[in-house]
Write an enzyme that holds these catalytic residues in place. Structure first.
Site, PDB file in Angstrom:
ATOM      1  N   ASP A   1      -4.607 -10.913  -0.455  1.00 56.07           N
ATOM      2  CA  ASP A   1      -3.245 -11.456  -0.392  1.00 56.07           C
ATOM      3  C   ASP A   1      -2.490 -11.206  -1.701  1.00 56.07           C
ATOM      4  O   ASP A   1      -3.010 -11.456  -2.789  1.00 56.07           O
ATOM      5  CB  ASP A   1      -3.301 -12.957  -0.105  1.00 56.07           C
ATOM      6  CG  ASP A   1      -1.931 -13.533   0.186  1.00 56.07           C
ATOM      7  OD1 ASP A   1      -1.114 -12.847   0.837  1.00 56.07           O
ATOM      8  OD2 ASP A   1      -1.674 -14.683  -0.235  1.00 56.07           O
ATOM      9  N   HIS A   2      -1.278 -10.703  -1.553  1.00 59.83           N
ATOM     10  CA  HIS A   2      -0.394 -10.394  -2.685  1.00 59.83           C
ATOM     11  C   HIS A   2      -0.998  -9.358  -3.625  1.00 59.83           C
ATOM     12  O   HIS A   2      -0.772  -9.402  -4.840  1.00 59.83           O
ATOM     13  CB  HIS A   2       0.005 -11.670  -3.440  1.00 59.83           C
ATOM     14  CG  HIS A   2       1.029 -12.470  -2.709  1.00 59.83           C
ATOM     15  ND1 HIS A   2       0.730 -13.204  -1.577  1.00 59.83           N
ATOM     16  CD2 HIS A   2       2.357 -12.630  -2.905  1.00 59.83           C
ATOM     17  CE1 HIS A   2       1.835 -13.793  -1.145  1.00 59.83           C
ATOM     18  NE2 HIS A   2       2.831 -13.451  -1.913  1.00 59.83           N
TER      19      HIS A   2
ATOM     20  N   HIS B   1       0.828  -1.195   0.000  1.00 53.95           N
ATOM     21  CA  HIS B   1       0.000   0.000   0.000  1.00 53.95           C
ATOM     22  C   HIS B   1       0.867   1.252   0.000  1.00 53.95           C
ATOM     23  O   HIS B   1       2.092   1.195   0.125  1.00 53.95           O
ATOM     24  CB  HIS B   1      -0.997   0.015   1.177  1.00 53.95           C
ATOM     25  CG  HIS B   1      -0.392   0.275   2.517  1.00 53.95           C
ATOM     26  ND1 HIS B   1      -1.151   0.478   3.659  1.00 53.95           N
ATOM     27  CD2 HIS B   1       0.897   0.356   2.926  1.00 53.95           C
ATOM     28  CE1 HIS B   1      -0.353   0.683   4.678  1.00 53.95           C
ATOM     29  NE2 HIS B   1       0.886   0.615   4.274  1.00 53.95           N
TER      30      HIS B   1
ATOM     31  N   GLU C   1      -0.312  -4.693  11.535  1.00 55.79           N
ATOM     32  CA  GLU C   1       0.406  -4.250  10.339  1.00 55.79           C
ATOM     33  C   GLU C   1       1.892  -4.558  10.486  1.00 55.79           C
ATOM     34  O   GLU C   1       2.592  -4.831   9.510  1.00 55.79           O
ATOM     35  CB  GLU C   1       0.182  -2.752  10.104  1.00 55.79           C
ATOM     36  CG  GLU C   1       0.606  -2.304   8.740  1.00 55.79           C
ATOM     37  CD  GLU C   1       0.054  -0.941   8.393  1.00 55.79           C
ATOM     38  OE1 GLU C   1      -0.920  -0.872   7.622  1.00 55.79           O
ATOM     39  OE2 GLU C   1       0.569   0.056   8.924  1.00 55.79           O
TER      40      GLU C   1
ATOM     41  N   HIS D   1       4.884   0.104  -0.515  1.00 51.19           N
ATOM     42  CA  HIS D   1       5.690  -0.762   0.348  1.00 51.19           C
ATOM     43  C   HIS D   1       4.766  -1.848   0.880  1.00 51.19           C
ATOM     44  O   HIS D   1       3.543  -1.698   0.861  1.00 51.19           O
ATOM     45  CB  HIS D   1       6.318   0.038   1.502  1.00 51.19           C
ATOM     46  CG  HIS D   1       5.312   0.664   2.404  1.00 51.19           C
ATOM     47  ND1 HIS D   1       4.756   1.893   2.151  1.00 51.19           N
ATOM     48  CD2 HIS D   1       4.716   0.222   3.542  1.00 51.19           C
ATOM     49  CE1 HIS D   1       3.874   2.172   3.104  1.00 51.19           C
ATOM     50  NE2 HIS D   1       3.829   1.183   3.956  1.00 51.19           N
TER      51      HIS D   1
ATOM     52  N   HIS E   1       3.488  -5.050   3.660  1.00 52.62           N
ATOM     53  CA  HIS E   1       3.377  -5.493   5.053  1.00 52.62           C
ATOM     54  C   HIS E   1       2.976  -6.961   5.079  1.00 52.62           C
ATOM     55  O   HIS E   1       2.251  -7.435   4.200  1.00 52.62           O
ATOM     56  CB  HIS E   1       2.306  -4.701   5.807  1.00 52.62           C
ATOM     57  CG  HIS E   1       2.673  -3.279   6.039  1.00 52.62           C
ATOM     58  ND1 HIS E   1       3.589  -2.878   6.978  1.00 52.62           N
ATOM     59  CD2 HIS E   1       2.245  -2.143   5.444  1.00 52.62           C
ATOM     60  CE1 HIS E   1       3.705  -1.568   6.971  1.00 52.62           C
ATOM     61  NE2 HIS E   1       2.898  -1.080   6.041  1.00 52.62           N
TER      62      HIS E   1
ATOM     63  N   CYS F   1       5.733   6.261   4.672  1.00 55.74           N
ATOM     64  CA  CYS F   1       4.502   5.548   4.287  1.00 55.74           C
ATOM     65  C   CYS F   1       3.906   6.110   3.004  1.00 55.74           C
ATOM     66  O   CYS F   1       3.069   5.478   2.369  1.00 55.74           O
ATOM     67  CB  CYS F   1       3.463   5.625   5.407  1.00 55.74           C
ATOM     68  SG  CYS F   1       3.986   4.756   6.889  1.00 55.74           S
TER      69      CYS F   1
HETATM   70 NI    NI Z   1       2.502   0.826   5.486  1.00 54.65          NI
END
Ligand code: NI
Length: 136
Positions: free
Chosen positions: A80-81, A15, A125, A40, A42, A34
Site C-alpha cells: 500500500d502506497h 507502477h 486493477e 502511474h 491504481h 502504461c
Molecule cells: Ni497501470
C-alpha cells in the site's frame, strides 16, 4: 463439503509497465501510456478466497479474522502506497502487471495457510479490469 470463503482488501500503488530489455520504441509501442516514465497509480481491489472443509467444531472453513490479518500483515503493509517497481524487490526483475502482482500475492499467502486449503486471488486493477490466479 468444501466452501469458498472470501475477504476483500484494498491497496493503492504505483507502477510502470515496461520491459527493461527492450528499447524505448518497442516499450512505447507495446505498453503505451502504461509505459509512462513517471509511473502511474491504481486503486487495487483484492479478493482473497480460501476453499476448504468446514470445521464441525467452529462451523468455519477459516477464521476470517485470521485471513484479514494475513492480508493486512503480508500484502497491504508491503504494497500500500508503494511504487511497485522501486519499492518491492520482487518487481526489480518481474514486470508489475496485474497478472504478476496476483502471483506475488498468492505466493505470499499460500505458505501461511493450512495445506488443505485452496487459495484464489482476484485482483482488480481498475473496476473493469481484473485477473484471477489460483496456483495453476
Ligand atoms: Ni497501470
Amino acid at each position: 463439503m468444501r466452501v469458498k470463503v472470501s475477504r476483500k482488501a484494498h491497496f493503492n500503488a504505483a507502477h510502470r509497465i515496461f520491459n527493461k530489455n527492450w528499447d524505448d520504441k518497442r516499450n512505447e509501442d507495446t505498453f503505451g501510456k502504461c509505459n509512462g516514465i513517471n509511473y502511474h497509480g491504481h486503486n487495487y481491489e483484492l479478493i482473497v478466497s480460501v476453499t476448504g472443509e468446514i470445521d464441525p467444531e467452529t462451523g468455519y472453513v477459516i477464521d476470517i479474522g485470521l485471513l484479514k490479518n494475513i492480508i493486512r500483515d503480508h500484502v497491504e503493509i508491503e504494497l500500500d502506497h508503494k511504487n511497485l517497481n522501486l519499492d518491492v524487490l520482487y518487481f526489480k526483475n518481474v514486470i508489475p502487471s496485474a497478472e504478476n502482482i496476483s502471483i506475488y500475492i498468492y505466493n505470499k499467502i499460500k505458505p501461511l495457510l493450512n495445506n488443505n486449503f485452496d487459495l484464489e486471488i482476484i485482483l482488480y486493477e481498475t473496476p473493469r479490469n481484473f485477473v484471477t490466479y489460483n496456483g495453476n
